[in-house]
Design a protein around this motif. Sequence first.
Motif, PDB file in Angstrom:
ATOM      1  N   ARG A 109      40.528 -28.189   4.643  1.00  0.00           N
ATOM      2  CA  ARG A 109      39.226 -28.461   4.181  1.00  0.00           C
ATOM      3  C   ARG A 109      38.375 -27.494   3.735  1.00  0.00           C
ATOM      4  N   LYS A 110      38.823 -26.328   3.856  1.00  0.00           N
ATOM      5  CA  LYS A 110      38.201 -25.058   3.277  1.00  0.00           C
ATOM      6  C   LYS A 110      39.045 -24.917   2.050  1.00  0.00           C
ATOM      7  N   THR A 111      40.435 -24.767   2.124  1.00  0.00           N
ATOM      8  CA  THR A 111      41.092 -24.368   0.687  1.00  0.00           C
ATOM      9  C   THR A 111      41.397 -25.424  -0.102  1.00  0.00           C
ATOM     10  N   GLY A 112      41.584 -26.709   0.387  1.00  0.00           N
ATOM     11  CA  GLY A 112      42.068 -27.834  -0.435  1.00  0.00           C
ATOM     12  C   GLY A 112      43.448 -27.670  -0.855  1.00  0.00           C
ATOM     13  N   ARG A 113      44.048 -26.770  -0.600  1.00  0.00           N
ATOM     14  CA  ARG A 113      45.646 -26.665  -0.897  1.00  0.00           C
ATOM     15  C   ARG A 113      46.470 -26.424   0.475  1.00  0.00           C
ATOM     16  N   LEU A 114      47.650 -26.923   0.396  1.00  0.00           N
ATOM     17  CA  LEU A 114      48.524 -26.801   1.323  1.00  0.00           C
ATOM     18  C   LEU A 114      49.707 -26.559   1.205  1.00  0.00           C
ATOM     19  N   VAL A 115      50.481 -25.365   1.566  1.00  0.00           N
ATOM     20  CA  VAL A 115      52.028 -25.106   1.475  1.00  0.00           C
ATOM     21  C   VAL A 115      52.701 -24.943   2.852  1.00  0.00           C
ATOM     22  N   ILE A 116      53.724 -25.798   2.922  1.00  0.00           N
ATOM     23  CA  ILE A 116      54.276 -25.613   4.148  1.00  0.00           C
ATOM     24  C   ILE A 116      55.728 -25.008   4.007  1.00  0.00           C
ATOM     25  N   THR A 117      56.096 -24.112   4.804  1.00  0.00           N
ATOM     26  CA  THR A 117      57.550 -23.501   4.672  1.00  0.00           C
ATOM     27  C   THR A 117      58.200 -23.494   5.863  1.00  0.00           C
ATOM     28  N   HIS A 118      59.623 -23.810   5.963  1.00  0.00           N
ATOM     29  CA  HIS A 118      60.336 -23.594   7.200  1.00  0.00           C
ATOM     30  C   HIS A 118      61.771 -23.394   6.574  1.00  0.00           C
ATOM     31  N   GLU A 119      62.677 -22.986   7.532  1.00  0.00           N
ATOM     32  CA  GLU A 119      64.005 -22.757   7.017  1.00  0.00           C
ATOM     33  C   GLU A 119      64.933 -24.082   7.177  1.00  0.00           C
ATOM     34  N   ALA A 120      64.343 -24.969   7.803  1.00  0.00           N
ATOM     35  CA  ALA A 120      65.061 -26.215   8.142  1.00  0.00           C
ATOM     36  C   ALA A 120      65.237 -26.914   6.938  1.00  0.00           C
ATOM     37  N   ALA A 121      65.873 -27.820   6.678  1.00  0.00           N
ATOM     38  CA  ALA A 121      66.295 -28.792   5.575  1.00  0.00           C
ATOM     39  C   ALA A 121      64.795 -29.609   5.138  1.00  0.00           C
ATOM     40  N   GLN A 122      64.826 -29.923   4.098  1.00  0.00           N
ATOM     41  CA  GLN A 122      63.613 -30.511   3.531  1.00  0.00           C
ATOM     42  C   GLN A 122      63.419 -32.034   3.896  1.00  0.00           C
ATOM     43  N   SER A 123      64.314 -32.620   3.643  1.00  0.00           N
ATOM     44  CA  SER A 123      64.224 -34.238   3.694  1.00  0.00           C
ATOM     45  C   SER A 123      64.127 -34.640   5.232  1.00  0.00           C
ATOM     46  N   GLY A 124      62.894 -35.226   5.455  1.00  0.00           N
ATOM     47  CA  GLY A 124      62.822 -35.764   6.935  1.00  0.00           C
ATOM     48  C   GLY A 124      62.413 -34.652   7.882  1.00  0.00           C
ATOM     49  N   GLY A 125      62.183 -33.516   7.491  1.00  0.00           N
ATOM     50  CA  GLY A 125      61.619 -32.165   8.007  1.00  0.00           C
ATOM     51  C   GLY A 125      60.196 -32.210   8.604  1.00  0.00           C
ATOM     52  N   LEU A 126      59.967 -31.146   9.194  1.00  0.00           N
ATOM     53  CA  LEU A 126      58.578 -31.063   9.684  1.00  0.00           C
ATOM     54  C   LEU A 126      57.787 -31.072   8.418  1.00  0.00           C
ATOM     55  N   HIS A 165      69.316 -19.879   0.472  1.00  0.00           N
ATOM     56  CA  HIS A 165      69.058 -21.109   1.121  1.00  0.00           C
ATOM     57  C   HIS A 165      67.701 -20.808   1.828  1.00  0.00           C
ATOM     58  N   LEU A 166      67.324 -19.625   2.493  1.00  0.00           N
ATOM     59  CA  LEU A 166      66.363 -19.553   3.290  1.00  0.00           C
ATOM     60  C   LEU A 166      65.139 -19.103   2.396  1.00  0.00           C
ATOM     61  N   PRO A 167      63.982 -19.773   2.619  1.00  0.00           N
ATOM     62  CA  PRO A 167      62.892 -19.343   1.870  1.00  0.00           C
ATOM     63  C   PRO A 167      62.500 -17.774   1.956  1.00  0.00           C
ATOM     64  N   ASP A 168      62.114 -17.147   1.058  1.00  0.00           N
ATOM     65  CA  ASP A 168      61.572 -15.819   1.124  1.00  0.00           C
ATOM     66  C   ASP A 168      60.238 -15.637   0.674  1.00  0.00           C
ATOM     67  N   LEU A 169      59.592 -14.358   0.450  1.00  0.00           N
ATOM     68  CA  LEU A 169      58.410 -14.190   0.051  1.00  0.00           C
ATOM     69  C   LEU A 169      58.220 -14.489  -1.387  1.00  0.00           C
ATOM     70  N   ASP A 170      59.127 -14.431  -2.339  1.00  0.00           N
ATOM     71  CA  ASP A 170      58.972 -15.032  -3.539  1.00  0.00           C
ATOM     72  C   ASP A 170      59.177 -16.484  -3.863  1.00  0.00           C
ATOM     73  N   ARG A 171      59.975 -17.225  -3.119  1.00  0.00           N
ATOM     74  CA  ARG A 171      60.096 -18.552  -3.126  1.00  0.00           C
ATOM     75  C   ARG A 171      58.670 -19.174  -2.455  1.00  0.00           C
ATOM     76  N   ILE A 172      58.094 -18.314  -1.454  1.00  0.00           N
ATOM     77  CA  ILE A 172      56.942 -18.760  -0.780  1.00  0.00           C
ATOM     78  C   ILE A 172      55.936 -18.876  -1.815  1.00  0.00           C
ATOM     79  N   LEU A 173      55.678 -17.706  -2.730  1.00  0.00           N
ATOM     80  CA  LEU A 173      54.648 -17.500  -3.779  1.00  0.00           C
ATOM     81  C   LEU A 173      54.851 -18.363  -4.898  1.00  0.00           C
ATOM     82  N   ASP A 174      56.149 -18.734  -4.989  1.00  0.00           N
ATOM     83  CA  ASP A 174      56.420 -19.885  -5.860  1.00  0.00           C
ATOM     84  C   ASP A 174      55.572 -21.102  -5.661  1.00  0.00           C
ATOM     85  N   GLY A 175      55.667 -21.520  -4.375  1.00  0.00           N
ATOM     86  CA  GLY A 175      55.186 -22.650  -4.034  1.00  0.00           C
ATOM     87  C   GLY A 175      53.658 -22.527  -3.929  1.00  0.00           C
TER      88      GLY A 175
END
Lengths: 398, 340
Positions: B253-270, B309-319
């Motif tokens: 509600r403060k930022t208006g933007r959401l990025v979620i990152t986890h190592e697990a596979a994407q589809s059906g994931g958290l 495969h593992l999200p790293d700093l750069d992929r997170i910043l890309d998101g």
Amino acid sequence: MTQDHALQGSEFHGGPRVPGAGTASGTVLPGPAHDGADEPVQLIDRHGVRHAHEHYDGLVADVDGAELRKLYEDMVVVRRIDAEATALQRQGELALWPPLLGQEAAQIGSGRALREDDFVFSSYRENAVAYCRGVDLTDLLRVWRGNASSGWDPYTINMATPQVIIGAQTLHATGYAMGILQDGDDAVAVTYFGDGATSQGDVNEAMVFAASYQAPVVFFCQNNHWAISEPVGLQAHVPIARRAPGFGIPSVRVDGNDVLACLAVTREALARARSGGGPTFIEAVTYRMGPHTTADDPKRYRDANELEDWASRDPLARLATLLDSLGLLDADYTDAVKATADAIAADLRQGCLSMPEPEPTDVFKHVYSAPNSWLDRQQDHYERYLASFEQAPQEGSR
Amino acid sequence: MTTMTFGRAITAGLRRAMEDDPKVILMGEDIGKLGGVFRITDGLQKDFGAHRVLDSPLAESGILGTAVGMAYRGYRPVVEIQFDGFIYPAFDQIVCQVAKLHYRTQGAVKMPITIRVPFGGGIGSPEHHSESPEAYFTHTSGLRVVSVSDPQDAYTMIQQAIASDDPVLYFEPKRRYHVKGEVDEASDRSASDMGTARVVARGTDVTLVTYGPLVPTARDAAVAASDEGTSIEVIDLRSLAPIDYATVEASVRKTGRLVITHEAAQSGGLGAEIAASITERCFDVLEHAPVRVTGFDIPYPYSKLEFHHLPDLDRILDGVDRVMRRHNSLSGLTREGVSQ
């Protein structure tokens, strides 16, 4: 003792039909021949004749005529309960019922061997064992009527909620027995399962754990010859009791339709466990005379002659014959037993019909022992949704 | 305060729980003399005895099934699953028994079982040693699922998990076992609630939600982004079931933007669950659809490729760039350059 040849592993005349193992005409390869050790322990034969047994007589020396009558009464009552529950299902009062018809001796004989502080982990067919544990009879029906997820508090009768996942409860019994060891107690965990369950990894793992920790657990396998439509030959190519010694667990085959023999071998197993001797595996050779459940139709997969053959070894009939030969089965007595069983059946029916209906929001109860934000939110939404129907001014409006 | 590694902090928490409650029993493969393959139970069998730290036969279903029986008897078993990828033989006992017995028995039987699972990748191991199976369990009612990311949480939350009357899966990011931090061993286990998320970096432009092994990566990403003028708020979920959506929602509600990152596979994931839940709750304030930066929908790859495969700093910043609608982001674009 006289051998009851008909009992000797009729299931092992042929193994399962394994693809490629049979001939083109569909005949199957013969199973292994029996040896003497596979002969089930028997004290009362199919004709109701009591035979002396060098070893096991001593374990049932206290069972006089009066005690034999009690075992007979138990079996009459549980068969009557079973018939009443089946009738309740046919009349639409139960969604389903798993009959135990034919297995009364195995369950009463073993169940009556237990001490109050022993703990039972069973499958869903052990209604006669639950009866021995003193279950409130209405509690037997709650799950099958669809009114509750379980019938009783396990700690009130020291018997776990019946297990539906085949064989899973054997590990629970083993773990419970490991807890008994930790406590330095002399209680025993007893687990009931069928011939089909012995194919499950869990049952085999349970035997590994039980042997490794020398846990005080008794594995009571009722080989009733059928796992729904699959004959026991599909689960095991040798008598099931032979498997246990491979795990380092002593085993015994017993005539599962002989209540006295079942009592004797269970007492022996319990005594071994209590004295630090570890687990025992019992294979009670019996027969499921009814369907797997009321939803099943055995005529589709088994020969009527087989049922007829096993009917001639009926556990109740043979005990009645023995009692009669001892002069303990006059008409007054049998009438009184029947009246008792009928009264219990009437109570069962009454308990079934007067069972309170669950509340809609009961679905949310007991998922967790503590409040849960996800579930609380869903329950709140659903309660408001339900309430909206009561507040609606007229049908169809929102 | 004591400085200790993440792994040592779990050991210290286990030790404290065993001292506090004689019903706490440890079960697992190689956890006795060896102290576990990651040495998390190091010294505990020597100090508490072989009757309280049980080396189990190599059968995961057997371990969980006997833990159920121990719980029936009144014990509090703490089970170690040696590696994430070894939990599947126990899946039936966890899902059908551990999770459901309290419900099935209408509250009569409690299942206070803690299942410790070293999880996640980044350690150069072969198949089955680097998985992130948490979503299988967050989808199962009756279980609580937590993941820890720093030594203090590791120490406190293992005690809270053990004290919980409900079963808890406790996911330990194995590549962080050697990370050091301050631990207040005198702190009471009730000092915090393992059910709450924690804001670990304050920010105003983007909410970055993660847990376990990627919490340090997310913090690093926030530092790097701030150098570029983007303010990221990092949330360590800690509890994965249930998720503390109140904390996430307040941030979004403060930022208006959401990025979620986890190592697990994407589809059906958290990430999918969090994106859906937050969209339902605060669609009105979202400036962009929630973005997931996750492992791919692939079997865990061989080690020379695992950092793809593992999200790293750069992929997170890309998101982060995507959710900020920056044109320098390539991910999420088709070959024709149309955002998906």
